[in-house]
Design a protein around this motif. Sequence first.
Motif, PDB file in Angstrom:
ATOM      1  N   MET A 241       0.834  -1.207   0.000  1.00 22.00           N
ATOM      2  CA  MET A 241       0.000   0.000   0.000  1.00 22.00           C
ATOM      3  C   MET A 241       0.867   1.256   0.000  1.00 22.00           C
ATOM      4  O   MET A 241       0.587   2.229  -0.708  1.00 22.00           O
ATOM      5  CB  MET A 241      -0.924  -0.008   1.216  1.00 22.00           C
ATOM      6  CG  MET A 241      -1.982  -1.107   1.188  1.00 22.00           C
ATOM      7  SD  MET A 241      -2.761  -1.369   2.809  1.00 22.00           S
ATOM      8  CE  MET A 241      -3.439   0.245   3.148  1.00 22.00           C
TER       9      MET A 241
ATOM     10  N   TYR B 296       1.183   4.115  -2.873  1.00 18.44           N
ATOM     11  CA  TYR B 296       0.911   5.520  -2.531  1.00 18.44           C
ATOM     12  C   TYR B 296       2.060   6.416  -3.005  1.00 18.44           C
ATOM     13  O   TYR B 296       1.830   7.552  -3.449  1.00 18.44           O
ATOM     14  CB  TYR B 296       0.737   5.627  -1.018  1.00 18.44           C
ATOM     15  CG  TYR B 296       0.291   6.971  -0.501  1.00 18.44           C
ATOM     16  CD1 TYR B 296      -0.829   7.617  -1.017  1.00 18.44           C
ATOM     17  CD2 TYR B 296       0.977   7.595   0.539  1.00 18.44           C
ATOM     18  CE1 TYR B 296      -1.240   8.850  -0.518  1.00 18.44           C
ATOM     19  CE2 TYR B 296       0.573   8.826   1.042  1.00 18.44           C
ATOM     20  CZ  TYR B 296      -0.534   9.437   0.503  1.00 18.44           C
ATOM     21  OH  TYR B 296      -0.946  10.664   0.989  1.00 18.44           O
TER      22      TYR B 296
ATOM     23  N   TYR C 150      -1.562   8.467   6.026  1.00 20.60           N
ATOM     24  CA  TYR C 150      -2.228   7.621   5.028  1.00 20.60           C
ATOM     25  C   TYR C 150      -2.456   6.206   5.564  1.00 20.60           C
ATOM     26  O   TYR C 150      -3.556   5.656   5.457  1.00 20.60           O
ATOM     27  CB  TYR C 150      -1.382   7.564   3.761  1.00 20.60           C
ATOM     28  CG  TYR C 150      -1.840   6.543   2.752  1.00 20.60           C
ATOM     29  CD1 TYR C 150      -2.972   6.756   1.962  1.00 20.60           C
ATOM     30  CD2 TYR C 150      -1.147   5.339   2.592  1.00 20.60           C
ATOM     31  CE1 TYR C 150      -3.388   5.808   1.039  1.00 20.60           C
ATOM     32  CE2 TYR C 150      -1.562   4.392   1.668  1.00 20.60           C
ATOM     33  CZ  TYR C 150      -2.686   4.630   0.895  1.00 20.60           C
ATOM     34  OH  TYR C 150      -3.109   3.685  -0.010  1.00 20.60           O
ATOM     35  N   LEU C 151      -1.422   5.618   6.152  1.00 22.27           N
ATOM     36  CA  LEU C 151      -1.538   4.260   6.665  1.00 22.27           C
ATOM     37  C   LEU C 151      -2.506   4.183   7.846  1.00 22.27           C
ATOM     38  O   LEU C 151      -3.237   3.195   7.997  1.00 22.27           O
ATOM     39  CB  LEU C 151      -0.155   3.734   7.067  1.00 22.27           C
ATOM     40  CG  LEU C 151       0.830   3.522   5.906  1.00 22.27           C
ATOM     41  CD1 LEU C 151       2.208   3.130   6.441  1.00 22.27           C
ATOM     42  CD2 LEU C 151       0.316   2.481   4.924  1.00 22.27           C
TER      43      LEU C 151
ATOM     44  N   LYS D 259      -5.146   6.042   8.209  1.00 20.65           N
ATOM     45  CA  LYS D 259      -6.487   6.114   7.634  1.00 20.65           C
ATOM     46  C   LYS D 259      -6.914   4.770   7.047  1.00 20.65           C
ATOM     47  O   LYS D 259      -8.109   4.488   6.930  1.00 20.65           O
ATOM     48  CB  LYS D 259      -6.535   7.200   6.556  1.00 20.65           C
ATOM     49  CG  LYS D 259      -6.522   8.618   7.108  1.00 20.65           C
ATOM     50  CD  LYS D 259      -6.612   9.642   5.986  1.00 20.65           C
ATOM     51  CE  LYS D 259      -6.636  11.056   6.548  1.00 20.65           C
ATOM     52  NZ  LYS D 259      -6.705  12.083   5.459  1.00 20.65           N
ATOM     53  N   LYS D 260      -5.926   3.963   6.665  1.00 22.14           N
ATOM     54  CA  LYS D 260      -6.206   2.625   6.118  1.00 22.14           C
ATOM     55  C   LYS D 260      -6.313   1.578   7.232  1.00 22.14           C
ATOM     56  O   LYS D 260      -6.390   0.383   6.968  1.00 22.14           O
ATOM     57  CB  LYS D 260      -5.112   2.228   5.135  1.00 22.14           C
ATOM     58  CG  LYS D 260      -5.056   3.089   3.875  1.00 22.14           C
ATOM     59  CD  LYS D 260      -6.326   2.957   3.057  1.00 22.14           C
ATOM     60  CE  LYS D 260      -6.244   3.757   1.776  1.00 22.14           C
ATOM     61  NZ  LYS D 260      -7.475   3.629   0.949  1.00 22.14           N
ATOM     62  N   ASN D 261      -6.296   2.077   8.497  1.00 22.53           N
ATOM     63  CA  ASN D 261      -6.445   1.206   9.670  1.00 22.53           C
ATOM     64  C   ASN D 261      -5.313   0.199   9.833  1.00 22.53           C
ATOM     65  O   ASN D 261      -5.515  -0.932  10.298  1.00 22.53           O
ATOM     66  CB  ASN D 261      -7.791   0.464   9.621  1.00 22.53           C
ATOM     67  CG  ASN D 261      -8.972   1.407   9.661  1.00 22.53           C
ATOM     68  OD1 ASN D 261      -9.001   2.338  10.467  1.00 22.53           O
ATOM     69  ND2 ASN D 261      -9.945   1.189   8.788  1.00 22.53           N
TER      70      ASN D 261
END
Length: 230
Positions: free
Chosen positions: A12, A16, A30-31, A33-35
């Motif tokens: 991921m 990105y 970012y990570l 937000k991706k849990n």
Amino acid sequence: MAEITREKAMDMAVKYLSFKSRTSSEMVEYLKKKNVDDVIISDVMQKLGEYRYIDDVVYLKNYVENNRHLNYYGSRRMIQDLKKRGIDDQLLLSLEDLFSKEDEYQGCEMVAKKNLRALKGQTSAQKKKKLYDKLGRMGYPTEMVLEVIKTLVREEEPLELTEDELADEEQKLSEKLNRDYEKYLRAHQRKGAVGKELMFRIKKSLMGRGYPYALINKKLEAKREELGEE
């Protein structure tokens, strides 16, 4: 929802980065937000650093170089933009070494010349006011903006703004600086900073707000004299 593995999180992150360079702060955000789990994020960030996929020092250098050829922002705008991207205050202190006042002046002059061509036919006062507003929005220091305007519009009225307008602008900037100084003074005192460390932190905070270095130093020197410090 299945837990995201280290391998998946790494994939991921690399994807990105495939769109454009990112700061460490942007990647972590970012990570999150991706849990992705915090421990995995820490591992991924370590690997990205080892592979030199993310390096905030390199990011800052590339940002300055791109700005020199594409955006032509002044230092105040650059600092605000970089802070939003998560570049820390300590690293931002190196901006002046990467983007000298001579470089900034050349950029300011180029932007002014480009916009001045579009103002053909307008009065001297109109040109000066519109250039002043434009260059201010681009983040150039007030003193530099006034000098560039004075040089480029020399065939018109000698004043870049009326004396009353200039005094009003300087007064507004000084009042805003005083308010921010008091705000940061209280904030850093609450965190336990005192003496030279307190002044250093306040200076960094004010620099991050885009105030001219000379104006910040003048304010801090006046405060030191008021307090009777060396």
